[in-house]
Design a protein around this motif. Structure first.
Motif, PDB file in Angstrom:
ATOM      1  N   PRO A  52      38.148  -4.337   8.699  1.00 20.75           N
ATOM      2  CA  PRO A  52      37.311  -2.894   8.674  1.00 20.75           C
ATOM      3  C   PRO A  52      37.853  -2.102   9.627  1.00 20.75           C
ATOM      4  CG  PRO A  52      36.057  -4.593   9.913  1.00 20.75           C
ATOM      5  CD  PRO A  52      37.122  -5.576   9.348  1.00 20.75           C
ATOM      6  N   TRP A  53      37.250  -0.690   9.317  1.00 20.02           N
ATOM      7  CA  TRP A  53      37.569   0.213  10.282  1.00 20.02           C
ATOM      8  C   TRP A  53      36.890   0.159  11.449  1.00 20.02           C
ATOM      9  CZ3 TRP A  53      42.019   2.603   9.876  1.00 20.02           C
ATOM     10  CH2 TRP A  53      42.621   2.933   8.656  1.00 20.02           C
ATOM     11  N   LEU A  54      35.472  -0.560  11.226  1.00 20.05           N
ATOM     12  CA  LEU A  54      34.475  -0.569  12.219  1.00 20.05           C
ATOM     13  C   LEU A  54      33.402  -1.677  12.228  1.00 20.05           C
ATOM     14  CD1 LEU A  54      33.005   1.089  14.539  1.00 20.05           C
ATOM     15  CD2 LEU A  54      31.566   2.053  12.767  1.00 20.05           C
ATOM     16  N   VAL A  55      33.113  -2.408  13.163  1.00 23.85           N
ATOM     17  CA  VAL A  55      32.167  -3.055  13.072  1.00 23.85           C
ATOM     18  C   VAL A  55      30.969  -2.831  13.835  1.00 23.85           C
ATOM     19  CG1 VAL A  55      31.365  -5.656  13.869  1.00 23.85           C
ATOM     20  CG2 VAL A  55      33.756  -5.355  12.843  1.00 23.85           C
ATOM     21  N   ILE A  56      29.722  -2.874  13.143  1.00 21.43           N
ATOM     22  CA  ILE A  56      28.506  -2.381  13.829  1.00 21.43           C
ATOM     23  C   ILE A  56      27.635  -3.609  14.084  1.00 21.43           C
ATOM     24  CG2 ILE A  56      26.378  -0.975  13.462  1.00 21.43           C
ATOM     25  CD1 ILE A  56      27.801   0.619  11.384  1.00 21.43           C
ATOM     26  N   PRO A  78      37.750  -3.140  20.792  1.00 21.52           N
ATOM     27  CA  PRO A  78      36.381  -2.458  21.358  1.00 21.52           C
ATOM     28  C   PRO A  78      36.189  -1.027  20.953  1.00 21.52           C
ATOM     29  CG  PRO A  78      37.795  -3.902  23.215  1.00 21.52           C
ATOM     30  CD  PRO A  78      38.723  -3.567  22.172  1.00 21.52           C
ATOM     31  N   ASP A  79      37.069  -0.253  20.883  1.00 17.13           N
ATOM     32  CA  ASP A  79      37.009   1.097  20.432  1.00 17.13           C
ATOM     33  C   ASP A  79      36.487   1.060  19.039  1.00 17.13           C
ATOM     34  OD1 ASP A  79      39.423   0.404  19.597  1.00 17.13           O
ATOM     35  OD2 ASP A  79      40.413   2.483  19.892  1.00 17.13           O
ATOM     36  N   ARG A  80      36.533   0.148  18.280  1.00 16.62           N
ATOM     37  CA  ARG A  80      35.977  -0.103  16.829  1.00 16.62           C
ATOM     38  C   ARG A  80      34.836  -0.724  16.462  1.00 16.62           C
ATOM     39  NH1 ARG A  80      41.587  -0.558  13.648  1.00 16.62           N
ATOM     40  NH2 ARG A  80      40.361  -1.261  11.944  1.00 16.62           N
ATOM     41  N   VAL A  81      33.960  -0.887  17.468  1.00 17.36           N
ATOM     42  CA  VAL A  81      32.857  -1.653  17.549  1.00 17.36           C
ATOM     43  C   VAL A  81      31.651  -0.790  18.016  1.00 17.36           C
ATOM     44  CG1 VAL A  81      31.519  -3.486  18.490  1.00 17.36           C
ATOM     45  CG2 VAL A  81      33.945  -3.922  18.079  1.00 17.36           C
ATOM     46  N   SER A 117      30.489   7.525  11.521  1.00 17.14           N
ATOM     47  CA  SER A 117      31.401   8.331  10.791  1.00 17.14           C
ATOM     48  C   SER A 117      32.460   8.586  11.631  1.00 17.14           C
ATOM     49  CB  SER A 117      30.841   9.294  10.193  1.00 17.14           C
ATOM     50  OG  SER A 117      29.987   9.103   9.118  1.00 17.14           O
ATOM     51  N   ARG A 118      32.261   9.138  13.047  1.00 14.84           N
ATOM     52  CA  ARG A 118      33.009   9.513  13.885  1.00 14.84           C
ATOM     53  C   ARG A 118      34.023   8.503  14.387  1.00 14.84           C
ATOM     54  NH1 ARG A 118      32.788   8.827  18.954  1.00 14.84           N
ATOM     55  NH2 ARG A 118      30.113   8.221  19.044  1.00 14.84           N
ATOM     56  N   LEU A 119      33.554   7.306  14.469  1.00 14.21           N
ATOM     57  CA  LEU A 119      34.278   6.241  15.077  1.00 14.21           C
ATOM     58  C   LEU A 119      35.200   5.650  13.779  1.00 14.21           C
ATOM     59  CD1 LEU A 119      31.995   4.136  17.035  1.00 14.21           C
ATOM     60  CD2 LEU A 119      33.572   5.278  17.841  1.00 14.21           C
ATOM     61  N   ALA A 125      42.584   7.983  12.137  1.00 14.84           N
ATOM     62  CA  ALA A 125      43.536   8.880  12.786  1.00 14.84           C
ATOM     63  C   ALA A 125      44.621   8.253  13.752  1.00 14.84           C
ATOM     64  CB  ALA A 125      42.926   9.806  13.623  1.00 14.84           C
ATOM     65  N   LYS A 126      44.080   7.045  14.355  1.00 18.69           N
ATOM     66  CA  LYS A 126      45.149   6.418  15.191  1.00 18.69           C
ATOM     67  C   LYS A 126      45.969   5.546  14.317  1.00 18.69           C
ATOM     68  CE  LYS A 126      42.055   5.725  19.373  1.00 18.69           C
ATOM     69  NZ  LYS A 126      41.565   4.510  19.965  1.00 18.69           N
TER      70      LYS A 126
END
Length: 130
Positions: A52-56, A78-81, A117-119, A125-126
């Motif tokens: 995934p793009w992000l883990v919450i 870490p920057d995607r958590v 959404s921002r993360l 983008a990265k």
């Protein structure tokens, strides 16, 4: 969701009401979301190729939160958590040590969705830059 490997966000949270509400709002915003109340399930997803793009991670009532965060730190960038913390969970100094994005309770669901959404946007983008 038709293809779990295409999840934008993995959501881990014990209380089903808050997990369901956050998941619904994220879906409303156009994200594909896999949600679970247990770290072993999420860990299995991440180890079997779901990227995934992000883990919450919602620490409220989550079993063994320090273990979850430690293992997640080794499995995922870490920057995607995004960690939802609160009184009685993991101290802020420990959360900062992992380098995760942290939002503290009480917080409006809209603010959590905005942070997510921002993360996701930053991660995309990265990825496209590389």
């Amino acid at each position: 969701m038709s293809d779990p490997a295409r999840a934008d966000i993995v959501l881990i949270g014990a209380p089903w009401q808050s997990r369901a509400l956050l998941r619904a709002q994220l879906i409303e915003e156009g994200f594909e979301v896999l949600a679970t109340d247990a770290w072993p399930t999420a860990r299995r997803w991440l180890l079997t190729g779901i990227e995934p793009w992000l883990v919450i991670v919602d620490l409220q009532e989550l079993a063994n939160p320090k273990t979850v965060l430690s293992e997640l730190h080794t499995l995922f960038k870490p920057d995607r958590v995004l960690v939802l913390s609160g009184a009685g969970t993991v101290p802020p100094t420990e959360l900062q040590r992992f380098g995760f994005e942290v939002v503290s309770r009480p917080i409006a669901i809209e603010a959590v969705v905005a942070a997510a959404s921002r993360l996701v946007e930053q991660a995309r983008a990265k990825e496209s830059y590389n």
